[in-house]
Scaffold this motif. Sequence first.
Motif, PDB file in Angstrom:
ATOM      1  N   TYR A   1       0.863  -1.184   0.000  1.00 40.46           N
ATOM      2  CA  TYR A   1       0.000   0.000   0.000  1.00 40.46           C
ATOM      3  C   TYR A   1       0.901   1.237   0.000  1.00 40.46           C
ATOM      4  CZ  TYR A   1      -3.922  -2.968   1.509  1.00 40.46           C
ATOM      5  OH  TYR A   1      -4.898  -3.919   1.597  1.00 40.46           O
ATOM      6  N   THR A   2       0.454   2.249  -0.750  1.00 39.57           N
ATOM      7  CA  THR A   2       1.129   3.554  -0.600  1.00 39.57           C
ATOM      8  C   THR A   2       0.139   4.441   0.156  1.00 39.57           C
ATOM      9  OG1 THR A   2       0.146   4.182  -2.705  1.00 39.57           O
ATOM     10  CG2 THR A   2       2.374   3.290  -2.775  1.00 39.57           C
ATOM     11  N   GLY A   3       0.644   5.224   1.108  1.00 41.19           N
ATOM     12  CA  GLY A   3      -0.271   5.965   1.985  1.00 41.19           C
ATOM     13  C   GLY A   3      -0.531   7.376   1.494  1.00 41.19           C
ATOM     14  N   ALA A   4      -1.632   7.936   1.981  1.00 43.95           N
ATOM     15  CA  ALA A   4      -1.978   9.333   1.650  1.00 43.95           C
ATOM     16  C   ALA A   4      -0.907  10.241   2.243  1.00 43.95           C
ATOM     17  CB  ALA A   4      -3.332   9.662   2.273  1.00 43.95           C
ATOM     18  N   THR A   5      -0.600  11.300   1.513  1.00 42.33           N
ATOM     19  CA  THR A   5       0.467  12.191   2.034  1.00 42.33           C
ATOM     20  C   THR A   5      -0.054  13.616   2.234  1.00 42.33           C
ATOM     21  OG1 THR A   5       1.034  12.676  -0.241  1.00 42.33           O
ATOM     22  CG2 THR A   5       2.271  10.886   0.802  1.00 42.33           C
ATOM     23  N   ASP A   6      -1.414  13.816   2.108  1.00 44.91           N
ATOM     24  CA  ASP A   6      -1.889  15.200   2.253  1.00 44.91           C
ATOM     25  C   ASP A   6      -1.708  15.681   3.695  1.00 44.91           C
ATOM     26  OD1 ASP A   6      -4.102  13.118   2.344  1.00 44.91           O
ATOM     27  OD2 ASP A   6      -4.926  14.783   3.540  1.00 44.91           O
ATOM     28  N   ILE A   7      -1.429  16.975   3.813  1.00 42.88           N
ATOM     29  CA  ILE A   7      -1.093  17.562   5.120  1.00 42.88           C
ATOM     30  C   ILE A   7      -2.221  17.320   6.127  1.00 42.88           C
ATOM     31  CG2 ILE A   7      -0.558  19.717   6.319  1.00 42.88           C
ATOM     32  CD1 ILE A   7       1.625  18.781   4.441  1.00 42.88           C
ATOM     33  N   LYS A   8      -3.499  17.396   5.632  1.00 42.81           N
ATOM     34  CA  LYS A   8      -4.619  17.309   6.593  1.00 42.81           C
ATOM     35  C   LYS A   8      -4.479  16.046   7.419  1.00 42.81           C
ATOM     36  CE  LYS A   8      -8.437  17.261   4.534  1.00 42.81           C
ATOM     37  NZ  LYS A   8      -9.822  17.092   4.100  1.00 42.81           N
ATOM     38  N   GLN A   9      -4.264  14.919   6.753  1.00 39.40           N
ATOM     39  CA  GLN A   9      -4.099  13.685   7.518  1.00 39.40           C
ATOM     40  C   GLN A   9      -3.286  12.710   6.670  1.00 39.40           C
ATOM     41  OE1 GLN A   9      -4.826  12.527  10.873  1.00 39.40           O
ATOM     42  NE2 GLN A   9      -3.277  11.233   9.902  1.00 39.40           N
ATOM     43  N   ALA A  10      -2.000  12.704   6.903  1.00 50.84           N
ATOM     44  CA  ALA A  10      -1.155  11.756   6.146  1.00 50.84           C
ATOM     45  C   ALA A  10      -1.278  10.374   6.792  1.00 50.84           C
ATOM     46  CB  ALA A  10       0.299  12.226   6.201  1.00 50.84           C
ATOM     47  N   SER A  11      -0.982   9.364   5.995  1.00 52.62           N
ATOM     48  CA  SER A  11      -0.948   7.998   6.508  1.00 52.62           C
ATOM     49  C   SER A  11       0.391   7.844   7.240  1.00 52.62           C
ATOM     50  CB  SER A  11      -1.008   7.032   5.328  1.00 52.62           C
ATOM     51  OG  SER A  11      -1.260   5.731   5.776  1.00 52.62           O
ATOM     52  N   GLY A  12       0.351   7.198   8.414  1.00 50.23           N
ATOM     53  CA  GLY A  12       1.633   7.093   9.145  1.00 50.23           C
ATOM     54  C   GLY A  12       1.642   5.907  10.075  1.00 50.23           C
ATOM     55  N   ALA A  13       2.283   6.055  11.196  1.00 51.86           N
ATOM     56  CA  ALA A  13       2.458   4.917  12.115  1.00 51.86           C
ATOM     57  C   ALA A  13       1.114   4.400  12.604  1.00 51.86           C
ATOM     58  CB  ALA A  13       3.309   5.355  13.302  1.00 51.86           C
ATOM     59  N   TYR A  14       0.203   5.344  12.974  1.00 50.42           N
ATOM     60  CA  TYR A  14      -1.075   4.906  13.573  1.00 50.42           C
ATOM     61  C   TYR A  14      -2.217   4.984  12.569  1.00 50.42           C
ATOM     62  CZ  TYR A  14       0.983   4.841  18.204  1.00 50.42           C
ATOM     63  OH  TYR A  14       1.746   4.522  19.295  1.00 50.42           O
ATOM     64  N   ILE A  15      -2.227   6.016  11.741  1.00 49.68           N
ATOM     65  CA  ILE A  15      -3.364   6.202  10.829  1.00 49.68           C
ATOM     66  C   ILE A  15      -3.008   5.560   9.500  1.00 49.68           C
ATOM     67  CG2 ILE A  15      -4.788   7.890   9.603  1.00 49.68           C
ATOM     68  CD1 ILE A  15      -5.260   7.873  12.586  1.00 49.68           C
ATOM     69  N   PHE A  16      -3.839   4.609   9.095  1.00 51.62           N
ATOM     70  CA  PHE A  16      -3.560   3.875   7.855  1.00 51.62           C
ATOM     71  C   PHE A  16      -4.551   4.356   6.806  1.00 51.62           C
ATOM     72  CE2 PHE A  16      -2.142   0.686   5.152  1.00 51.62           C
ATOM     73  CZ  PHE A  16      -3.162  -0.140   4.725  1.00 51.62           C
ATOM     74  N   ARG A  17      -4.066   5.182   5.867  1.00 52.36           N
ATOM     75  CA  ARG A  17      -4.979   5.705   4.829  1.00 52.36           C
ATOM     76  C   ARG A  17      -4.390   5.335   3.468  1.00 52.36           C
ATOM     77  NH1 ARG A  17      -6.025  11.387   4.717  1.00 52.36           N
ATOM     78  NH2 ARG A  17      -8.141  10.976   4.033  1.00 52.36           N
ATOM     79  N   PRO A  18      -4.647   4.129   3.046  1.00 49.99           N
ATOM     80  CA  PRO A  18      -4.025   3.672   1.790  1.00 49.99           C
ATOM     81  C   PRO A  18      -4.498   4.522   0.614  1.00 49.99           C
ATOM     82  CG  PRO A  18      -5.722   2.135   2.508  1.00 49.99           C
ATOM     83  CD  PRO A  18      -5.592   3.155   3.590  1.00 49.99           C
ATOM     84  N   ASN A  19      -3.534   4.829  -0.228  1.00 51.41           N
ATOM     85  CA  ASN A  19      -3.831   5.685  -1.378  1.00 51.41           C
ATOM     86  C   ASN A  19      -3.716   4.836  -2.636  1.00 51.41           C
ATOM     87  OD1 ASN A  19      -4.371   7.948  -2.646  1.00 51.41           O
ATOM     88  ND2 ASN A  19      -2.442   8.992  -2.237  1.00 51.41           N
ATOM     89  N   GLY A  20      -3.879   3.510  -2.454  1.00 49.09           N
ATOM     90  CA  GLY A  20      -3.692   2.660  -3.635  1.00 49.09           C
ATOM     91  C   GLY A  20      -2.841   1.472  -3.247  1.00 49.09           C
ATOM     92  N   THR A  21      -3.091   0.368  -3.957  1.00 47.87           N
ATOM     93  CA  THR A  21      -2.315  -0.840  -3.665  1.00 47.87           C
ATOM     94  C   THR A  21      -1.623  -1.301  -4.938  1.00 47.87           C
ATOM     95  OG1 THR A  21      -2.465  -3.137  -2.996  1.00 47.87           O
ATOM     96  CG2 THR A  21      -4.425  -2.203  -3.956  1.00 47.87           C
TER      97      THR A  21
END
Lengths: 284, 238
Positions: free
Chosen positions: A43-63
């Motif tokens: 998965y590649t994670g969302a990188t927008d400033i509002k809420q990027a995907s990271g250690a705790y928040i998993f916001r996949p931006n595509g697989t």
Amino acid sequence: KDVIEVGPGDLKLVFSAKQRKLIGYINSRTKVKETVRQSYSFYTGATDIKQASGAYIFRPNGTNSLKPDHQALTVLRGPILDEVHQRINSWIYQITRVYKGKEHAEFEFIVGPIPISDGIGKEVVTKILTHMKTSKTFYTDSSGRDFLERVYSKLSKRLEPGSESACCRKLLPCMINLGMYVKDDDKELSVLVDRSVGGASIKDGELELMLHRRLLHDDGRGVAEALNETVCVQNKCSGLTIVGKYYLRIDPLGEAAKWRRSFGQEIYSPFLLAFTQQEGDRWT
Amino acid sequence: RPNTDYLADALALAQHHDAVSGTSKQHVANDYAKRLSIGYEEAAKVVETSLASITRSSSKTDSGKKCLLLNISYCPSSEVDLSNGKNLVVVVYNPLGWKREDIIRIPARSEMNSTVMYSFISTVHWLLSLLLLSYKPFVCSPILGCLVIDGNVIVKDHRGNEIESQLVPLLNASLAIRNYYSMAYLGKFPSVTPKYWLAFSASAPPLGLNTYFISSGKQKAIAAPSKNQVVYSSKEKQ
């Protein structure tokens, strides 16, 4: 021929030489026969400033699924164990083992260093796909104790309406310490792990384990730095390489809990080995 | 002191979800590792002194050598050259309350670093020894010293009965990993690289021990129990 059967005992794994991957699971003692496909993706994670995907928040931006390299599928056979070596790509290698007298498959994975030269953080998962009708329900252990029922729902309730962009569904993999399983009307598919990993089932009959990740953004939830650990050998630093195992077994409905409990203990407390040498009768 | 309190504290700290899942700042992750390492060091002293008192051996050195690798069978002190009738003795302890049978896999190695020399020499020697019909897993030549051809090794249980074993070639990825771990833990590349896993089935009673003896074997008229490998590699063009 394209189909290769592997396993010295009752359990046979079926591989396709052309697709260079696992396609079936047959146990001649329990009469279990299931189409099982196993693959890797990230998965590649969302990188927008509002809420990027990271250690705790998993916001996949595509697989991105990873097709096994053109490298050969190598099968080693013997009286005690059969092995299948698969090179998925330059940073993922897998060895599947089936032992005589054992009715589970052992998958040893070697993942890393995860490349980030494209500037993209990656969360690497292995997927196990079957035709089982599991009604989006799966079971994961809670710190090695009881298995809790989980039902996958499309959207998490906790997100304020409107914050959801089409691509990024908040989907929190559960932390797996012992294992997870799914079941249908006549079978249970169990996966046990040898360390904590992320786990989820977001499609019927499908399990996925998050084995390793290397992130380039922080999600603003307290770590305050990207999960991008490196190891340096002789002043050359590279991302972490992990080596681990997970174990897969399919049983008739109701017969899997005994294996999960006993083998789960055997993973946690393996045989302890000590070596010494003997010359004649003298032990040193 | 020395005692295992520090290790207990470090393990307790490592139960935090950040330690279990790695969701922490780098310096916090390093701190978890440092506390475990300090705790390990002190616990190792406890083991050393207690082993010395149990075996009533005066000097500390007899109580074995420390091995920092995850898989202790990779440590030099666990290597035995099986020539001249020596045996590698493997003691198996079962920490669970039920009888278990499991497959043990330990690395077997060759003396040579360079594969080309190794394969060339071994082919020549192999032909020679086949001609002499006295297959030996070792061949010593004046130039190159002894080569462990990793041929038939024999595994026996504590009653002296031979048990089935198997040599599994160690393919590239595993070697890369083995070197990686040696570098990461010992800071140097391993002296020699193993070429095979020796696999055999071991059993042990509840909370009990068992002992296995690994020695160099002689070729038998019948196929030796550790059959050679059948290797199948599907090639793209095929």
